[in-house]
Design a protein around this motif. Structure first.
Motif, PDB file in Angstrom:
ATOM      1  N   PHE B  41       0.863  -1.175   0.000  1.00 58.31           N
ATOM      2  CA  PHE B  41       0.000   0.000   0.000  1.00 58.31           C
ATOM      3  C   PHE B  41       0.905   1.231   0.000  1.00 58.31           C
ATOM      4  O   PHE B  41       1.613   1.494   0.971  1.00 58.31           O
ATOM      5  CB  PHE B  41      -0.911  -0.004   1.231  1.00 58.31           C
ATOM      6  CG  PHE B  41      -2.117   0.866   1.070  1.00 58.31           C
ATOM      7  CD1 PHE B  41      -3.332   0.323   0.695  1.00 58.31           C
ATOM      8  CD2 PHE B  41      -2.042   2.236   1.277  1.00 58.31           C
ATOM      9  CE1 PHE B  41      -4.452   1.124   0.532  1.00 58.31           C
ATOM     10  CE2 PHE B  41      -3.149   3.043   1.115  1.00 58.31           C
ATOM     11  CZ  PHE B  41      -4.361   2.482   0.738  1.00 58.31           C
ATOM     12  N   TYR B  42       0.881   1.963  -1.120  1.00 60.81           N
ATOM     13  CA  TYR B  42       1.776   3.112  -1.276  1.00 60.81           C
ATOM     14  C   TYR B  42       1.122   4.395  -0.772  1.00 60.81           C
ATOM     15  O   TYR B  42      -0.053   4.634  -1.009  1.00 60.81           O
ATOM     16  CB  TYR B  42       2.085   3.341  -2.757  1.00 60.81           C
ATOM     17  CG  TYR B  42       2.965   2.308  -3.378  1.00 60.81           C
ATOM     18  CD1 TYR B  42       4.347   2.386  -3.258  1.00 60.81           C
ATOM     19  CD2 TYR B  42       2.416   1.251  -4.082  1.00 60.81           C
ATOM     20  CE1 TYR B  42       5.156   1.437  -3.841  1.00 60.81           C
ATOM     21  CE2 TYR B  42       3.216   0.296  -4.664  1.00 60.81           C
ATOM     22  CZ  TYR B  42       4.590   0.396  -4.543  1.00 60.81           C
ATOM     23  OH  TYR B  42       5.379  -0.542  -5.106  1.00 60.81           O
ATOM     24  N   GLY B  43       1.916   5.203  -0.137  1.00 64.28           N
ATOM     25  CA  GLY B  43       1.570   6.597  -0.044  1.00 64.28           C
ATOM     26  C   GLY B  43       0.637   7.044   1.053  1.00 64.28           C
ATOM     27  O   GLY B  43      -0.204   7.904   0.827  1.00 64.28           O
ATOM     28  N   LEU B  44       0.754   6.490   2.268  1.00 66.17           N
ATOM     29  CA  LEU B  44      -0.010   7.036   3.392  1.00 66.17           C
ATOM     30  C   LEU B  44       0.900   7.971   4.168  1.00 66.17           C
ATOM     31  O   LEU B  44       1.887   7.531   4.756  1.00 66.17           O
ATOM     32  CB  LEU B  44      -0.501   5.915   4.295  1.00 66.17           C
ATOM     33  CG  LEU B  44      -1.737   5.181   3.796  1.00 66.17           C
ATOM     34  CD1 LEU B  44      -1.914   3.880   4.540  1.00 66.17           C
ATOM     35  CD2 LEU B  44      -2.961   6.042   3.963  1.00 66.17           C
ATOM     36  N   ASN B  45       0.583   9.222   4.167  1.00 68.91           N
ATOM     37  CA  ASN B  45       1.517  10.145   4.820  1.00 68.91           C
ATOM     38  C   ASN B  45       0.877  10.863   5.991  1.00 68.91           C
ATOM     39  O   ASN B  45      -0.198  10.511   6.450  1.00 68.91           O
ATOM     40  CB  ASN B  45       2.084  11.142   3.809  1.00 68.91           C
ATOM     41  CG  ASN B  45       1.033  12.094   3.302  1.00 68.91           C
ATOM     42  OD1 ASN B  45      -0.148  11.817   3.365  1.00 68.91           O
ATOM     43  ND2 ASN B  45       1.476  13.233   2.809  1.00 68.91           N
ATOM     44  N   LEU B  46       1.557  11.863   6.469  1.00 68.05           N
ATOM     45  CA  LEU B  46       1.102  12.660   7.617  1.00 68.05           C
ATOM     46  C   LEU B  46       0.660  11.776   8.784  1.00 68.05           C
ATOM     47  O   LEU B  46      -0.419  11.947   9.340  1.00 68.05           O
ATOM     48  CB  LEU B  46      -0.031  13.598   7.186  1.00 68.05           C
ATOM     49  CG  LEU B  46       0.341  14.637   6.117  1.00 68.05           C
ATOM     50  CD1 LEU B  46      -0.863  15.503   5.774  1.00 68.05           C
ATOM     51  CD2 LEU B  46       1.499  15.500   6.573  1.00 68.05           C
ATOM     52  N   LEU B  48      -0.022   8.464   8.983  1.00 69.86           N
ATOM     53  CA  LEU B  48      -0.968   7.349   8.838  1.00 69.86           C
ATOM     54  C   LEU B  48      -0.321   6.022   8.456  1.00 69.86           C
ATOM     55  O   LEU B  48      -0.965   4.973   8.540  1.00 69.86           O
ATOM     56  CB  LEU B  48      -2.043   7.707   7.803  1.00 69.86           C
ATOM     57  CG  LEU B  48      -2.862   8.968   8.096  1.00 69.86           C
ATOM     58  CD1 LEU B  48      -3.944   9.150   7.041  1.00 69.86           C
ATOM     59  CD2 LEU B  48      -3.476   8.914   9.479  1.00 69.86           C
ATOM     60  N   PRO B  51       0.123   3.416  11.709  1.00 67.13           N
ATOM     61  CA  PRO B  51      -1.133   2.847  12.235  1.00 67.13           C
ATOM     62  C   PRO B  51      -1.908   2.022  11.203  1.00 67.13           C
ATOM     63  O   PRO B  51      -2.579   1.056  11.571  1.00 67.13           O
ATOM     64  CB  PRO B  51      -1.933   4.071  12.678  1.00 67.13           C
ATOM     65  CG  PRO B  51      -1.308   5.240  12.006  1.00 67.13           C
ATOM     66  CD  PRO B  51       0.145   4.885  11.832  1.00 67.13           C
ATOM     67  N   PHE B  52      -1.818   2.387   9.940  1.00 61.67           N
ATOM     68  CA  PHE B  52      -2.479   1.581   8.904  1.00 61.67           C
ATOM     69  C   PHE B  52      -1.839   0.190   8.858  1.00 61.67           C
ATOM     70  O   PHE B  52      -2.539  -0.825   8.759  1.00 61.67           O
ATOM     71  CB  PHE B  52      -2.344   2.284   7.549  1.00 61.67           C
ATOM     72  CG  PHE B  52      -3.198   1.710   6.454  1.00 61.67           C
ATOM     73  CD1 PHE B  52      -4.525   2.095   6.303  1.00 61.67           C
ATOM     74  CD2 PHE B  52      -2.675   0.791   5.562  1.00 61.67           C
ATOM     75  CE1 PHE B  52      -5.313   1.567   5.281  1.00 61.67           C
ATOM     76  CE2 PHE B  52      -3.445   0.262   4.540  1.00 61.67           C
ATOM     77  CZ  PHE B  52      -4.768   0.658   4.403  1.00 61.67           C
ATOM     78  N   ASP B 172      -1.356   5.582  -8.238  1.00 64.18           N
ATOM     79  CA  ASP B 172      -1.773   6.210  -6.996  1.00 64.18           C
ATOM     80  C   ASP B 172      -3.284   6.082  -6.859  1.00 64.18           C
ATOM     81  O   ASP B 172      -3.995   5.764  -7.812  1.00 64.18           O
ATOM     82  CB  ASP B 172      -1.361   7.691  -6.999  1.00 64.18           C
ATOM     83  CG  ASP B 172      -1.558   8.325  -5.635  1.00 64.18           C
ATOM     84  OD1 ASP B 172      -1.624   7.592  -4.631  1.00 64.18           O
ATOM     85  OD2 ASP B 172      -1.655   9.556  -5.571  1.00 64.18           O
ATOM     86  N   GLY B 173      -3.774   6.358  -5.679  1.00 60.88           N
ATOM     87  CA  GLY B 173      -5.215   6.411  -5.461  1.00 60.88           C
ATOM     88  C   GLY B 173      -5.906   5.081  -5.680  1.00 60.88           C
ATOM     89  O   GLY B 173      -5.446   4.033  -5.239  1.00 60.88           O
ATOM     90  N   ARG B 174      -7.018   5.132  -6.370  1.00 61.50           N
ATOM     91  CA  ARG B 174      -7.865   3.957  -6.505  1.00 61.50           C
ATOM     92  C   ARG B 174      -7.183   2.767  -7.214  1.00 61.50           C
ATOM     93  O   ARG B 174      -7.323   1.624  -6.765  1.00 61.50           O
ATOM     94  CB  ARG B 174      -9.149   4.356  -7.254  1.00 61.50           C
ATOM     95  CG  ARG B 174     -10.222   3.281  -7.295  1.00 61.50           C
ATOM     96  CD  ARG B 174     -10.741   2.975  -5.888  1.00 61.50           C
ATOM     97  NE  ARG B 174     -11.609   1.807  -5.899  1.00 61.50           N
ATOM     98  CZ  ARG B 174     -12.922   1.838  -5.693  1.00 61.50           C
ATOM     99  NH1 ARG B 174     -13.519   2.986  -5.445  1.00 61.50           N
ATOM    100  NH2 ARG B 174     -13.624   0.739  -5.689  1.00 61.50           N
ATOM    101  N   MET B 176      -4.060   1.907  -7.221  1.00 63.26           N
ATOM    102  CA  MET B 176      -3.142   1.303  -6.256  1.00 63.26           C
ATOM    103  C   MET B 176      -3.917   0.512  -5.216  1.00 63.26           C
ATOM    104  O   MET B 176      -3.581  -0.621  -4.890  1.00 63.26           O
ATOM    105  CB  MET B 176      -2.312   2.411  -5.591  1.00 63.26           C
ATOM    106  CG  MET B 176      -1.321   1.946  -4.532  1.00 63.26           C
ATOM    107  SD  MET B 176      -2.016   1.589  -2.917  1.00 63.26           S
ATOM    108  CE  MET B 176      -2.588   3.216  -2.427  1.00 63.26           C
ATOM    109  N   ARG B 177      -4.967   1.105  -4.716  1.00 63.94           N
ATOM    110  CA  ARG B 177      -5.789   0.452  -3.691  1.00 63.94           C
ATOM    111  C   ARG B 177      -6.372  -0.857  -4.224  1.00 63.94           C
ATOM    112  O   ARG B 177      -6.360  -1.888  -3.552  1.00 63.94           O
ATOM    113  CB  ARG B 177      -6.878   1.424  -3.249  1.00 63.94           C
ATOM    114  CG  ARG B 177      -7.868   0.882  -2.243  1.00 63.94           C
ATOM    115  CD  ARG B 177      -9.118   0.408  -2.921  1.00 63.94           C
ATOM    116  NE  ARG B 177     -10.171   0.158  -1.971  1.00 63.94           N
ATOM    117  CZ  ARG B 177     -11.088  -0.796  -2.115  1.00 63.94           C
ATOM    118  NH1 ARG B 177     -11.067  -1.601  -3.164  1.00 63.94           N
ATOM    119  NH2 ARG B 177     -12.038  -0.938  -1.222  1.00 63.94           N
ATOM    120  N   PHE B 180      -3.809  -3.537  -4.509  1.00 61.59           N
ATOM    121  CA  PHE B 180      -3.474  -4.012  -3.163  1.00 61.59           C
ATOM    122  C   PHE B 180      -4.505  -5.022  -2.678  1.00 61.59           C
ATOM    123  O   PHE B 180      -4.166  -6.117  -2.217  1.00 61.59           O
ATOM    124  CB  PHE B 180      -3.409  -2.807  -2.213  1.00 61.59           C
ATOM    125  CG  PHE B 180      -3.079  -3.146  -0.789  1.00 61.59           C
ATOM    126  CD1 PHE B 180      -1.785  -3.464  -0.422  1.00 61.59           C
ATOM    127  CD2 PHE B 180      -4.064  -3.135   0.186  1.00 61.59           C
ATOM    128  CE1 PHE B 180      -1.467  -3.775   0.896  1.00 61.59           C
ATOM    129  CE2 PHE B 180      -3.769  -3.443   1.500  1.00 61.59           C
ATOM    130  CZ  PHE B 180      -2.464  -3.759   1.858  1.00 61.59           C
TER     131      PHE B 180
END
Lengths: 169, 192
Positions: B41-46, B48, B51-52, B172-174, B176-177, B180
């Motif tokens: 899962f790419y790209g959870l920032n700030l 997150l 915990p993800f 990115d976004g959908r 990528m999701r 995953f």
């Protein structure tokens, strides 16, 4: 939150096979989280912040684990970035929140603070494009939990159930 | 130590049975061409990313879950370390690539006095380390992959990024999701 409402929520969660509950304790829903903690069916996690609590639930939920995040309007405000991100990535996520500041809230918080929650709660969810339902009657509780759980997985989005009225006060 | 060298080593040690989560940083950009086999899962920032990954570790208790976080991201919500320590999932490995800066936009607090390993220890995580060399990275991370215990490492890396060509920006976004989740669904222990 009285015993009947707590029991109804617990029974419905079990029927929905939701066995992971994440929360940062807050007063109106405390009877629920306390009862969940004492029931061995549930794995309960108390987080140190709502933002990472929402992300935790997001990871679990996208991984197929059925979970619930319990919070209040203030928690939704604190966790709004996480909520936006879970929506962006189409993560199914069921959230139950006490509707602090709703009309009739006699919880003892100064009225100006309650009014802030009243003014920003629903607009925040609208802005984040998070579907929500306001539940103020016990008779609607079970069905609304079932429906929200179904639809959050069907849509691939967080859904918030705002508890108020006779369900909460 | 270069982040890319660490990531190349990590990619050579794990297989498609392992889940990875990256923060939205150079880490994701460099991990993208290296890791095509398993779910990432790419790209959870700030704040997150960690915990993800914790949530995924609870969904897949018999699989190793690796959080590839960054100093800027984790610094935003170090309280997540308290929750990670409290849950204490034995299958979670957290690696924070600490380049002590926000990209090209100046230093993070780890360039001054903030010490993410000590913060993790103070939160209650017992297996921790600050890794300064590729050799230290290899030794500590390899051991953590082989054991069943929550582990947290800060990998001190140079600023800058590897000049590599990849399709990260388009992934990115959908899409990528969905990729995953599709990878997760292939696991026999995925519960829908």
């Amino acid at each position: 939150m009285d015993r009947d409402s707590v029991q109804m929520v617990i029974e419905t969660l079990k029927e929905e096979e939701i066995d992971l509950v994440v929360t940062l304790p807050e007063e109106p829903t405390y009877p629920l989280t306390e009862a969940l903690r004492s029931d061995p069916f549930f794995q309960t996690i108390t987080v140190a912040g709502e933002g990472h609590g929402i992300a935790l639930c997001g990871g679990a939920s996208l991984g197929g684990r059925r979970c619930l995040f319990v919070t209040g309007i203030a928690g939704l405000l604190v966790g709004s970035w996480a909520l936006a991100q879970m929506g962006f990535y189409s993560v199914p996520l069921l959230i139950m929140a006490s509707y602090r500041g709703d009309i009739g809230d006699r919880s003892g918080i100064p009225g100006a603070s309650l009014f802030l929650f009243n003014q920003v709660g629903e607009p925040l969810l609208d802005a984040l494009r998070v579907p929500y339902r306001v539940i103020n009657q016990k008779s609607a509780l079970k069905r609304q939990i079932q429906d929200a759980h179904f639809s959050c997985r069907s849509y691939g989005t967080p859904i918030v159930l705002l508890l108020t009225g006779e369900v909460l006060w | 130590m270069k982040r890319f060298d660490c990531l190349k080593l990590l990619a050579s040690w794990i297989d498609e049975q392992v889940l990875t989560v990256t923060s939205l940083s150079t880490t994701a950009r460099e991990w993208s061409p290296l890791w095509k086999r398993g779910p990432n899962f790419y790209g959870l920032n700030l704040g997150l990313c960690l915990p993800f990954a914790l949530g995924l570790s609870l969904a897949f208790p018999r699989r190793k879950v690796i959080a590839l976080d960054s100093d800027g991201s984790l610094l935003l919500d170090t309280s997540s370390l308290i929750t990670v320590a409290s849950v204490n999932p034995p299958n979670l490995l957290a690696i924070v690539f600490d380049n002590q800066c926000y990209g090209s936009m100046g230093p993070t607090a780890t360039s001054r006095k903030a010490d993410l390993e000590k913060i993790a220890q103070g939160a209650g995580i017992t297996v921790t380390g600050t890794l300064q060399t590729v050799e230290q990275f290899a030794s500590s991370v390899k051991k953590a992959l082989d054991r069943s215990e929550l582990s947290f490492f800060v990998a001190k890396v140079e600023p800058g990024r590897e000049p590599i060509e990849n399709d990260y920006m388009r992934f990115d976004g959908r899409p990528m999701r969905d990729a995953f989740v599709e990878a997760l669904r292939r696991y026999p222990d995925y519960r829908d």
